[in-house]
Design a protein around this motif. Structure first.
Motif, PDB file in Angstrom:
ATOM      1  N   ASP A   1      -8.432  12.633  -6.624  1.00 54.57           N
ATOM      2  CA  ASP A   1      -7.324  11.926  -5.983  1.00 54.57           C
ATOM      3  C   ASP A   1      -6.593  11.004  -6.953  1.00 54.57           C
ATOM      4  O   ASP A   1      -5.368  10.980  -7.033  1.00 54.57           O
ATOM      5  N   ILE A   2      -7.373  10.203  -7.690  1.00 52.30           N
ATOM      6  CA  ILE A   2      -6.752   9.192  -8.544  1.00 52.30           C
ATOM      7  C   ILE A   2      -6.171   9.822  -9.809  1.00 52.30           C
ATOM      8  O   ILE A   2      -5.115   9.393 -10.296  1.00 52.30           O
ATOM      9  N   THR A   3      -6.828  10.842 -10.349  1.00 52.48           N
ATOM     10  CA  THR A   3      -6.222  11.503 -11.511  1.00 52.48           C
ATOM     11  C   THR A   3      -4.951  12.250 -11.115  1.00 52.48           C
ATOM     12  O   THR A   3      -4.000  12.333 -11.904  1.00 52.48           O
TER      13      THR A   3
ATOM     14  N   PHE B   1       0.816  -1.202   0.000  1.00 47.85           N
ATOM     15  CA  PHE B   1       0.000   0.000   0.000  1.00 47.85           C
ATOM     16  C   PHE B   1       0.857   1.262   0.000  1.00 47.85           C
ATOM     17  O   PHE B   1       2.045   1.219   0.296  1.00 47.85           O
ATOM     18  N   LYS B   2       0.225   2.397  -0.323  1.00 50.35           N
ATOM     19  CA  LYS B   2       0.892   3.692  -0.332  1.00 50.35           C
ATOM     20  C   LYS B   2       0.255   4.591   0.719  1.00 50.35           C
ATOM     21  O   LYS B   2      -0.952   4.538   0.952  1.00 50.35           O
ATOM     22  N   ASP B   3       1.092   5.443   1.315  1.00 54.91           N
ATOM     23  CA  ASP B   3       0.554   6.416   2.256  1.00 54.91           C
ATOM     24  C   ASP B   3       0.194   7.692   1.495  1.00 54.91           C
ATOM     25  O   ASP B   3       0.201   7.728   0.259  1.00 54.91           O
ATOM     26  N   ALA B   4      -0.113   8.757   2.234  1.00 52.69           N
ATOM     27  CA  ALA B   4      -0.574   9.988   1.608  1.00 52.69           C
ATOM     28  C   ALA B   4       0.467  10.619   0.688  1.00 52.69           C
ATOM     29  O   ALA B   4       0.124  11.377  -0.209  1.00 52.69           O
TER      30      ALA B   4
ATOM     31  N   HIS C   1      -8.172  14.661   3.209  1.00 54.37           N
ATOM     32  CA  HIS C   1      -7.977  14.965   1.795  1.00 54.37           C
ATOM     33  C   HIS C   1      -7.280  16.306   1.611  1.00 54.37           C
ATOM     34  O   HIS C   1      -6.352  16.437   0.810  1.00 54.37           O
ATOM     35  N   SER C   2      -7.735  17.324   2.327  1.00 52.42           N
ATOM     36  CA  SER C   2      -7.162  18.655   2.163  1.00 52.42           C
ATOM     37  C   SER C   2      -5.679  18.652   2.497  1.00 52.42           C
ATOM     38  O   SER C   2      -4.863  19.245   1.805  1.00 52.42           O
ATOM     39  N   LYS C   3      -5.326  17.954   3.578  1.00 54.06           N
ATOM     40  CA  LYS C   3      -3.923  17.864   3.980  1.00 54.06           C
ATOM     41  C   LYS C   3      -3.110  17.146   2.927  1.00 54.06           C
ATOM     42  O   LYS C   3      -1.999  17.566   2.577  1.00 54.06           O
ATOM     43  N   TRP C   4      -3.659  16.073   2.369  1.00 57.80           N
ATOM     44  CA  TRP C   4      -2.925  15.275   1.385  1.00 57.80           C
ATOM     45  C   TRP C   4      -2.675  16.063   0.104  1.00 57.80           C
ATOM     46  O   TRP C   4      -1.585  16.048  -0.459  1.00 57.80           O
ATOM     47  N   GLU C   5      -3.684  16.787  -0.343  1.00 58.99           N
ATOM     48  CA  GLU C   5      -3.560  17.501  -1.605  1.00 58.99           C
ATOM     49  C   GLU C   5      -2.450  18.545  -1.544  1.00 58.99           C
ATOM     50  O   GLU C   5      -1.844  18.889  -2.548  1.00 58.99           O
ATOM     51  N   GLN C   6      -2.157  19.024  -0.358  1.00 61.52           N
ATOM     52  CA  GLN C   6      -1.147  20.061  -0.222  1.00 61.52           C
ATOM     53  C   GLN C   6       0.266  19.494  -0.054  1.00 61.52           C
ATOM     54  O   GLN C   6       1.212  20.249   0.057  1.00 61.52           O
ATOM     55  N   SER C   7       0.393  18.164   0.006  1.00 62.85           N
ATOM     56  CA  SER C   7       1.719  17.592   0.232  1.00 62.85           C
ATOM     57  C   SER C   7       2.398  17.241  -1.088  1.00 62.85           C
ATOM     58  O   SER C   7       3.023  18.097  -1.707  1.00 62.85           O
ATOM     59  N   ARG C   8       2.246  16.010  -1.533  1.00 65.54           N
ATOM     60  CA  ARG C   8       3.035  15.583  -2.693  1.00 65.54           C
ATOM     61  C   ARG C   8       2.310  15.779  -4.022  1.00 65.54           C
ATOM     62  O   ARG C   8       2.924  16.082  -5.033  1.00 65.54           O
ATOM     63  N   TYR C   9       0.988  15.610  -4.021  1.00 69.04           N
ATOM     64  CA  TYR C   9       0.218  15.695  -5.258  1.00 69.04           C
ATOM     65  C   TYR C   9      -0.630  16.958  -5.230  1.00 69.04           C
ATOM     66  O   TYR C   9      -1.008  17.445  -4.178  1.00 69.04           O
TER      67      TYR C   9
ATOM     68  N   VAL D   1      -3.578  19.669  -7.565  1.00 72.22           N
ATOM     69  CA  VAL D   1      -4.455  19.909  -8.708  1.00 72.22           C
ATOM     70  C   VAL D   1      -3.647  20.447  -9.883  1.00 72.22           C
ATOM     71  O   VAL D   1      -4.042  20.285 -11.046  1.00 72.22           O
ATOM     72  N   GLN D   2      -2.514  21.059  -9.602  1.00 70.30           N
ATOM     73  CA  GLN D   2      -1.652  21.541 -10.682  1.00 70.30           C
ATOM     74  C   GLN D   2      -1.254  20.413 -11.621  1.00 70.30           C
ATOM     75  O   GLN D   2      -1.028  20.635 -12.815  1.00 70.30           O
ATOM     76  N   ASP D   3      -1.197  19.183 -11.088  1.00 68.97           N
ATOM     77  CA  ASP D   3      -0.797  18.038 -11.911  1.00 68.97           C
ATOM     78  C   ASP D   3      -1.827  17.716 -12.988  1.00 68.97           C
ATOM     79  O   ASP D   3      -1.514  17.022 -13.960  1.00 68.97           O
ATOM     80  N   ILE D   4      -3.058  18.189 -12.813  1.00 69.70           N
ATOM     81  CA  ILE D   4      -4.118  17.888 -13.786  1.00 69.70           C
ATOM     82  C   ILE D   4      -4.750  19.174 -14.306  1.00 69.70           C
ATOM     83  O   ILE D   4      -5.915  19.168 -14.725  1.00 69.70           O
TER      84      ILE D   4
END
Length: 651
Positions: A423-425, A301-304, A447-455, A457-460
């Motif tokens: 998340d998946i995109t 499995f993968k973490d955030a 979710h909010s915390k995760w989006e600000q870490s490694r991945y 919305v800029q990626d999509i």
């Protein structure tokens, strides 16, 4: 040894203590999994590995399956068989998978020990509602069998422990450490099995399910060419106060039941056993199908942040798929549908079918494979852990069995599934041709915390996207998602400034769960338009419209071409009797909602003073809805709009 290493060792020991119970087996605590199974079916033939499990809806009271019967196929590692006494023999590691995470065993010094735990569920309030009260009764069986048997019999002992009932419910805490009931258990009762109840083949132990699991709450039923191993007393799932209401809705799983197939297929006299026979024989080439994948424990499995982590899992996790009649590798499309917080792999099907919007009809019309994975537990966090693994493994499985052009893969989801589509995109930004996210649960803390870490919305930012929300969403509220002039909402703050190729649409009177069903035509046409080659846009000469007071939608489509679309929408909140009809116009990335006879209209998913209510109370921070100079009207089969107004809006 360094202090840090000692801390790690101590942490490991404490964690091991927490997951191992006093009898040496891992703890079998209750997990609020989004799909529990009551019955497993085994075909009465030799050398077969494929088995099937039912979906018994009272086990998940938030999803009331009426239109289809989800029989999940799963392939065991080893073939099962029937011994000379006609008893079902299953390899013990396979049996563990079937009943994981509530089944464990160990073999030492010719002694086989089995621990099996079951949680009786009784719905005491809110059957069929999103929020239910459930009474859980924990029951545990410990079985010891002497493997040094003679040719005629096997001797063993078993104990039974029952605990006091404990209250819990969907998304509610449940106390696993309940008190043992008095006078509702027993210890060390002896039993005798037939000599062939346990057989060893190729160093693997095969056990008689009917004899050994028959010591617990499992019974065996043979009919229509299948052996079914089933939980006893299935009908007893609610308190007496609701039982009369529920009784007519409960269908006890049986191989002889008529199989409900959705809306495209109409199969008279077609039974569960017929369906299972066709799956085993590879004859079911289109329609609804269900398949299970086993998620093991370990470092899968993968973490955030995308790092590999070790987790407990041990579950057979299902996913739903629909295969169109005209499936072909080159022409068919694939669309993933992610469920939300109070659902499972069947929720998206059920909730649209309840409205009369049938996903299988759309799959046939547009030649789509539809796939809906199970998000592991209630409130699935699709961006990591078991839910992400469930997506990845179901994707690998479906692509292997039904390959499609890699440029024809899409994703959509609602609520936590809508957030999951992001998340998946963000995890796989090049995998999907386009994304649809409705009522996305953006503000969930994790979710909010995760989006600000490694991945991010800029990626999509360039991914073609359609974002939809219901104006009467009471789960998060229209205000929370959109905000007002002084305070931005989830989407206007975190999404709108970044996505460069997105359409934003409001579903008038749309609620949280059903809003996306009202715009399925828009969703599938949005996917389709992203399959077409981008054509150089020609200059549109609109001068001939300047002297027209009104222009018809049909004329606008003729002039503006395929980028101009309009739809008749039927939408309601929670009550179908309150359904309303209106028109949605889409041109490039502009969406307009209007109602013939009314001056006001909505642009994209803007909020206006008219949307404020007792819950939001922020009308002073909003503008009034924009208005046409004159109300649109219907004439024959066409709708006419003030020409100057619509040209100013679109251009």
């Amino acid at each position: 040894m360094r202090k840090k290493q000692w801390v790690c060792i101590l942490y490991f020991i404490l964690n091991l203590y927490n997951i191992i119970s006093a009898d040496g087996f891992p703890k079998q605590d209750y997990i609020d999994f989004s799909t529990d199974r009551s019955t497993w079916f085994f075909k009465l033939v030799e050398n077969n590995k494929i088995i099937f499990s039912d979906f018994f809806s009272p086990f998940d009271p938030t999803v009331k399956v009426k239109h289809f019967d989800p029989l999940v196929s799963f392939e065991l590692e080893n073939s099962y068989y029937f011994n000379k006494n006609n008893n079902l023999m299953v390899e013990i590691e396979d049996l563990k998978k079937i009943y994981d995470p509530y089944f464990d065993y160990k073999i030492s010094k010719d002694i086989l020990e089995i621990k099996y735990t079951y949680y009786d569920k009784k719905i005491v309030q809110g059957f069929g509602k999103r929020s239910t009260s459930i009474e859980y009764t924990k029951k545990t069986w410990n079985i010891k069998i002497d493997l040094k048997k003679d040719i005629l019999k096997t001797v063993g002992k078993y104990s039974y422990t029952e605990y006091e009932p404990a209250l819990g419910g969907r998304n509610k805490p449940f106390d696993n450490n309940v008190q043992i009931s008095k006078d509702k258990g027993f210890k060390n009762l002896e039993f005798v099995l037939n000599g062939d109840a346990i057989e060893i083949k190729d160093n693997k132990h095969y056990i008689s399910v009917s004899e050994i699991m028959g010591l617990t709450n499992i019974k065996t039923i043979n009919e229509n060419g299948y052996a079914g191993i089933q939980i006893k007393n299935l009908a007893d799932v609610t308190e007496n106060i609701e039982r009369e209401e529920v009784a007519s809705k409960i269908i006890i799983p049986a191989a002889s039941n008529l199989w409900r197939s959705g809306n495209v297929e109409k199969l008279d006299g077609y039974t569960w056993s017929d369906y299972m026979d066709d799956i085993i024989a590879g004859k079911r080439n289109y329609g609804w199908k269900w398949k299970g994948i086993y998620i093991p424990s370990g470092s899968h499995f993968k973490d955030a942040d995308g790092n590999e982590i070790t987790l407990e899992a041990n579950r057979i996790v299902p996913y739903t798929m629909y295969i169109p009649k005209n499936y072909s590798e080159n022409e068919s499309r694939l669309a993933y549908i992610l469920h939300g917080g109070t659902g499972n792999e069947n929720a998206s099907l059920y909730r649209t079918m309840e409205r009369g919007y049938n996903l299988d009809v759309y799959a046939e019309k547009y030649n789509y494979i539809l796939v809906s994975p199970n998000g592991w537990t209630q409130n699935p966090m699709w961006m990591h852990r078991q839910a992400l693994y469930s997506f990845e493994k179901s994707f690998d499985s479906i692509i292997k069995e039904y390959p499609v052009d890699k440029n024809k893969i899409f994703i959509m989801g609602n609520s936590l599934g809508g957030r999951g589509a992001f998340d998946i995109t963000m995890r796989y930004p090049k995998l999907f041709k386009a994304m649809v996210s409705t009522a996305p649960a953006w503000g969930v803390k994790e979710h909010s915390k995760w989006e600000q870490s490694r991945y991010s919305v800029q990626d999509i930012k360039d991914l073609p996207s359609l974002i939809g929300i219901g104006t009467l969403d009471k789960t998060f509220s229209f205000k929370t998602e959109v905000g007002n002039k002084e305070e931005l909402g989830w989407l206007t703050k975190n999404v709108v400034p970044i996505l460069s190729n997105a359409k934003y649409i409001a579903v008038e009177r749309g609620n949280h769960s059903q809003n996306w069903g009202s715009i399925l035509d828009i969703i599938f046409e949005f996917f389709e338009e992203n399959l077409k080659e981008e054509k150089k846009e020609s200059v549109v000469d609109m001068k001939f419209l300047e002297n027209k007071e009104f222009v018809s939608l049909r004329t606008l489509k003729d002039v503006l071409g395929d980028k101009f679309k309009y739809y008749n929408i039927n939408s309601y909140d929670n009550n179908p009797e309150k359904a309303i009809d209106y028109i949605t116009i889409i041109y490039k990335n502009i969406c307009i909602n209007l109602t013939p006879g009314e001056l006001k209209y909505r642009r994209n998913f803007e909020r206006y003073k008219e949307d404020s209510n007792e819950r939001t109370k922020d009308e002073d921070k909003l503008d009034f809805a924009p208005k046409f100079s004159k109300a649109p009207y219907v004439d024959g089969e066409d709708i006419y709009i003030p020409t100057k107004d619509i040209l100013e809006i679109l251009f």
